[in-house]
Design a protein around this motif. Structure first.
Motif, short mmCIF file in Angstrom:
data_model
loop_
_atom_site.label_atom_id
_atom_site.label_comp_id
_atom_site.label_asym_id
_atom_site.label_seq_id
_atom_site.Cartn_x
_atom_site.Cartn_y
_atom_site.Cartn_z
N TYR A 62 -1.67 -51.49 -46.51
CA TYR A 62 -1.70 -52.18 -47.80
C TYR A 62 -1.18 -53.61 -47.67
O TYR A 62 -1.80 -54.56 -48.13
CB TYR A 62 -0.88 -51.41 -48.83
CG TYR A 62 -0.91 -52.04 -50.22
CD1 TYR A 62 -1.90 -51.69 -51.13
CD2 TYR A 62 0.02 -53.01 -50.59
CE1 TYR A 62 -1.95 -52.28 -52.39
CE2 TYR A 62 -0.02 -53.61 -51.84
CZ TYR A 62 -1.00 -53.23 -52.75
OH TYR A 62 -1.05 -53.81 -53.98
N THR A 63 -0.02 -53.76 -47.05
CA THR A 63 0.59 -55.09 -47.02
C THR A 63 -0.26 -56.08 -46.21
O THR A 63 -0.39 -57.23 -46.59
CB THR A 63 2.03 -55.04 -46.45
OG1 THR A 63 2.03 -54.31 -45.23
CG2 THR A 63 2.97 -54.36 -47.42
N TYR B 111 -3.50 -56.79 -48.23
CA TYR B 111 -3.16 -57.56 -49.44
C TYR B 111 -2.93 -59.02 -49.05
O TYR B 111 -3.46 -59.94 -49.67
CB TYR B 111 -1.90 -56.98 -50.09
CG TYR B 111 -1.52 -57.63 -51.40
CD1 TYR B 111 -1.91 -57.06 -52.61
CD2 TYR B 111 -0.79 -58.82 -51.44
CE1 TYR B 111 -1.56 -57.64 -53.83
CE2 TYR B 111 -0.45 -59.42 -52.65
CZ TYR B 111 -0.83 -58.83 -53.83
OH TYR B 111 -0.50 -59.42 -55.03
N ALA B 112 -2.16 -59.22 -48.00
CA ALA B 112 -1.86 -60.59 -47.55
C ALA B 112 -3.13 -61.31 -47.09
O ALA B 112 -3.29 -62.51 -47.30
CB ALA B 112 -0.83 -60.57 -46.44
N GLY C 170 -5.98 -60.87 -48.33
CA GLY C 170 -6.89 -61.05 -49.46
C GLY C 170 -8.05 -60.05 -49.47
O GLY C 170 -9.00 -60.21 -50.23
N ILE D 17 -7.72 -56.82 -50.28
CA ILE D 17 -7.53 -55.98 -51.48
C ILE D 17 -6.55 -56.70 -52.41
O ILE D 17 -5.85 -57.62 -51.99
CB ILE D 17 -6.98 -54.57 -51.15
CG1 ILE D 17 -5.67 -54.66 -50.37
CG2 ILE D 17 -7.99 -53.74 -50.39
CD1 ILE D 17 -4.98 -53.33 -50.14
N ASN D 18 -6.50 -56.24 -53.67
CA ASN D 18 -5.50 -56.79 -54.59
C ASN D 18 -4.75 -55.62 -55.24
O ASN D 18 -4.90 -54.47 -54.83
CB ASN D 18 -6.15 -57.70 -55.63
CG ASN D 18 -7.25 -57.01 -56.42
OD1 ASN D 18 -7.20 -55.80 -56.63
ND2 ASN D 18 -8.23 -57.78 -56.84
N GLU E 123 -10.75 -53.24 -55.68
CA GLU E 123 -11.71 -54.32 -55.74
C GLU E 123 -11.62 -55.11 -54.44
O GLU E 123 -10.52 -55.32 -53.94
CB GLU E 123 -11.32 -55.19 -56.93
CG GLU E 123 -12.24 -56.34 -57.21
CD GLU E 123 -11.73 -57.15 -58.40
OE1 GLU E 123 -11.65 -56.59 -59.52
OE2 GLU E 123 -11.39 -58.31 -58.20
#
Lengths: 424, 429
Positions: free
Chosen positions: A292-293, A296-297, A299, A301-302, A323
């Motif tokens: 996840y991290t 996320y970083a 870009g 996933i959000n 998304e």
């Protein structure tokens, strides 16, 4: 009446099985203003073909949900209005596996409970009211067709299952509900709304004896037959189809991937499988996980990224998604991450933290009367007690979680559904 | 439940609700800022960037793993629109010390972490980390663009944007795409330092800890908070009447199967000295509950639509109706919605309708006291618009509202704008 005090969480559980087969679970919460009751039948959208007195019977898609809409009609009015007029918030929902009627209220709980038990056990349908409801449900079906979350979810189910009816929407289609008559509704009510196939969950500022008394007095005293259901041919271990794509009015691609588990259907082994699965999903996809991290970083996933474990109508699956502008990128990263966990093993601190965090989220659920009531209803139909989770979680080991991950998140077990923006 | 409110530092107010009824407690730190087109996106972005890293926990993985180790405490950035005030901050909910296996002081750990996130973000050369700002800016853009995914909420947002075009209220709580796109780390850091020193701060706690302990924890966490003499100018401009003689009409086209109708009204006269319990009862009679006129007549009787309901914004004095309809039912649905409002104005309210609406509102208020999150929002609203009553006191007030009071409110209501989200004409879906 059985009474058990859970010291670790300072909660009391009252349970009772009536001679008619109805299971009752109550958690008294004397400090609260509100009370919540849920009366549920083990009957949902997937229960379309069933055996009764030796004969197999087929029904159109959407009957369980249609019944849910029409149950509020009573010979002398509408139960929704009766409950609402007393300030209660009544509602109902139908999933693939269950139909549940519930209300929350801050006054007149006993009266409201009596109304709930009465209207759900009293069928009252007419040809006119059924015809009118076909219009309302038709609108509801259209409305969800515009909901990308709904479309991405059902497209995933169509990938995971070839024949199990969980792959079809609970509400049915405009065409299938046109086949439903008031006779269909009477018949299915008789079959599935008998106390042996139902459960009552109550959480709140209530007198447990009065709850049990009301159920004893208002429901039929004889047990009924719990019908056997046919969910089609047994699906293969791997998905029926690996990808399904659609286009809609959305801002960015919405995706959901998932895999089917071999479900532990009942008892403590089921509770244990849920705990292992939930901790595993948190360890792989949770907000502190490397997957996840990193994504996320980068870009990919959000914060809309979510995951869950879902048991319904004899099936179990894990799903995750959100998304992303680069869904293929997400899926490649997932493949690498699972390979890494398989070879290096799951990090011990990550596991311990996921376990602690899951304990915290179980505590949080105790504050949501509706979630707790539904968990007790699910537990009643599968023969486990959600409150046992606080002890059972202590027995979950790293190896259990590691096995769950390597067994259920491999590429060949995963299917993917994507809803992309329309091409302009 | 004991509530206490205290000014604990210059411009910092702490509200504590001490109760042992919950298994989880909450703590929030909120900065109150004026809502405006120019700053809304920057304000919204700040708490998101603050959650990316602090001086001692430099990235998300470090922060999240710290939260996991505190028994799954959750800490998230929050952006709220309260009339023309934008409230930004951090909200945490966490297990109460009494119920975790090893005894710990989660409250102190959480307030320390929140203070550090707010006051000591991860920086480079005194500026927010460029990668964090750019990454969160993209996420904010995704959220803003993603609003069309929920057609019902989108239609309401478009209504307010168009209806209140000349007012700050037209600005969404997340701001706009164009304002967001140009935000740089440099500019955002400057803005952060400014709002940190001028914004009034509301801190809210609900849980089993004594106020004394909470105060000590929060004061320690906010010890290095910069404060300046001048405070931000805050308030909401309440427009009493519609802008034009007849309602303005707006529409958008999209490829959808069901139309979304959104109608905006000014509550008018009742906003002079708003009686929130009475206005809520009016809304429950008209369209805010399942026994309301809209639900019973537009949805149930005429089967015109799948949903029809109304909501009110007491901060701004607005009433809005939202309805999902088939495209060709537009005229019928619109005229039915207006005739239901006329009925309320004429006092055509049955005893059943009134008593159901009163019970609904009273129950709604009482339920607030059963949830830490709902209490937090309730007390924040109370700070901004009053009245100084507990939820159960408001419940008692709602129970004695009369038909005359409801009619009086209804009579002041004026329709200002109508918005319709329709299907694309060339395509028949």
């Amino acid at each position: 009446m059985q009474k058990e005090y859970f010291k670790n969480i300072d909660e009391t559980l009252i349970s009772e099985v009536l001679p008619n087969g109805l299971t009752i679970n109550i958690i008294p919460k004397p400090q609260f203003s509100k009370s919540y009751a849920m009366f549920a039948t083990n009957y949902g959208g997937a229960d379309r073909r069933f055996k009764l007195a030796g004969n197999w019977i087929d029904t159109p898609a959407g009957v369980a949900h249609f019944l849910e809409h029409k149950m509020f009609d009573m010979p002398d009015g509408n139960a929704l209005n009766v409950l609402s007029s007393r300030g209660a918030s009544p509602n109902a929902f139908t999933s693939s596996g269950i139909t549940a009627y519930h209300f929350e209220s801050t006054s007149l709980f006993d009266e409201n409970l009596r109304t709930l038990l009465s209207f759900v056990s009293t069928p009252y349908f007419t040809a006119e009211s059924v015809q009118k409801e076909q219009g309302i449900i038709g609108q509801e079906i259209k409305m969800v067709e515009d909901n990308p979350g709904y479309v991405v979810y059902y497209n995933l189910l169509k990938c995971l299952y070839a024949s199990n009816p969980v792959r079809d929407t609970v509400a049915g289609t405009v065409k299938s509900i046109a086949e439903i008559t008031h006779e269909t509704l009477y018949h299915c009510h008789k079959v599935f709304y008998n106390p042996s196939n139902m459960t009552l969950s109550v959480v709140g500022n209530v007198d447990p004896e009065k709850v049990i008394e009301a159920a004893r007095e208002l429901l039929p005293s004889a047990p009924g037959e719990v019908p056997e259901r046919d969910y089609g041919e047994k699906d293969a271990e791997t998905p029926h189809q690996s990808v399904q794509k659609a286009s809609m009015e959305v801002s960015a691609p919405q995706f959901l991937f998932g895999s089917r588990l071999v479900p532990e259907s009942r008892g403590t082994s089921r509770l244990r499988q849920m705990l292992v699965g939930e901790i595993a999903l948190r360890a792989v996809f949770g907000s502190s996980s490397p997957f996840y991290t990193r994504l996320y970083a980068e870009g990919l996933i959000n914060s809309s990224f979510e995951y869950e474990l879902d048991y319904t109508a004899g099936t179990a699956m894990l799903v995750a998604g959100g998304e992303s502008r680069n869904v293929d990128g997400v899926m490649n990263e997932l493949k690498d991450e699972i390979a890494r966990i398989s070879s290096e093993g799951l990090n011990k601190t990550l596991f311990e933290n996921a376990k602690k965090a899951h304990f915290g989220s179980l505590l949080r659920v105790l504050g949501s009367f509706s979630t707790m009531s539904q968990a007790m209803a699910d537990g009643a139909f599968a023969d486990y007690r959600p409150l046992d989770a606080f002890e059972e979680i202590k027995n979950i080991e790293l190896a259990d979680v590691q096995n769950f991950i390597t067994q259920n998140l491999t590429t060949e077990k995963l299917a993917l559904s994507v809803v992309s923006p329309l091409e302009r | 439940m004991n509530s206490s409110t205290e000014l604990i530092m210059q411009g910092v107010v702490l509200t504590c609700l001490q109760t042992e009824k919950f298994k989880t407690g909450c703590l929030s730190i909120n900065l109150l800022t004026p809502l405006s087109r120019e700053t809304a996106s920057k304000n919204a972005l700040i708490p998101m960037v603050l959650c990316r890293g602090t001086a001692t926990l430099p990235d998300m993985a470090a922060i999240s793993s710290r939260l996991d180790s505190l028994y799954g405490a959750r800490l998230k950035p929050v952006v709220r629109k309260k009339g023309e005030i934008q409230v930004i901050g951090l909200y945490a909910d966490f297990a109460d010390d009494a119920f975790i296996p090893e005894k710990s002081s989660i409250l102190e750990h959480i307030s320390e972490l929140m203070g550090e996130m707010l006051l000591m973000p991860k920086t480079r050369g005194g500026l927010f980390i460029k990668e964090y700002v750019e990454s969160e800016r993209e996420k904010l853009l995704e959220l803003i663009r993603g609003r069309i995914n929920d057609k019902r909420a989108y239609s309401m947002q478009r209504l307010f944007e168009l209806m209140c075009a000349m007012e700050d209220y037209s600005t969404d709580k997340l701001g706009s795409e164009s304002e967001t796109e140009s935000i740089t780390a440099n500019e955002l850091t400057r803005h952060y330092r400014e709002i940190l020193s001028v914004s009034p701060i509301e801190v809210f706690y609900c849980g089993s800890a004594e106020p004394k302990r909470v105060k000590a924890a929060v004061k320690a966490a906010l010890a290095s908070l910069p404060r300046c003499e001048e405070e931000a100018d805050l308030g909401t401009d309440i427009r009493m009447n519609s802008l034009e003689e007849t309602p303005r009409y707006f529409e958008d086209e999209m490829q959808v199967t069901q139309g979304k109708l959104a109608i905006g009204f000014r509550l008018g006269e009742c906003m002079d000295e708003p009686n929130s319990a009475a206005i809520r009862v009016f809304n429950a009679v008209f369209g805010g509950s399942v026994t309301s006129k809209l639900f019973m007549n537009v949805r149930e009787k005429l089967t015109l639509c799948y949903f029809a309901s109304s909501l009110i914004d007491l901060h701004k004095g607005i009433l809005a109706v939202s309805s999902g309809i088939e495209f060709d039912k537009y005229d019928a649905a619109l005229s039915e919605i207006f005739s239901q409002l006329e009925a309320v104005k004429k006092g055509e309210i049955s005893d059943y309708e009134l008593s159901a609406a009163k019970s609904f509102v009273a129950s709604d208020y009482r339920t607030i006291e059963d949830s830490p999150g709902a209490l937090e929002d309730f007390y924040l609203n109370q700070v901004l618009i009053g009245p100084e009553c507990s939820p159960s006191e408001l419940a008692a007030l709602a129970e004695v509202i009369t038909v005359e009071e409801v009619v009086k409110i209804a009579k002041g209501v004026e329709c200002d704008a109508i918005y319709f989200l329709r299907g694309t004409t060339e395509e028949d879906s």
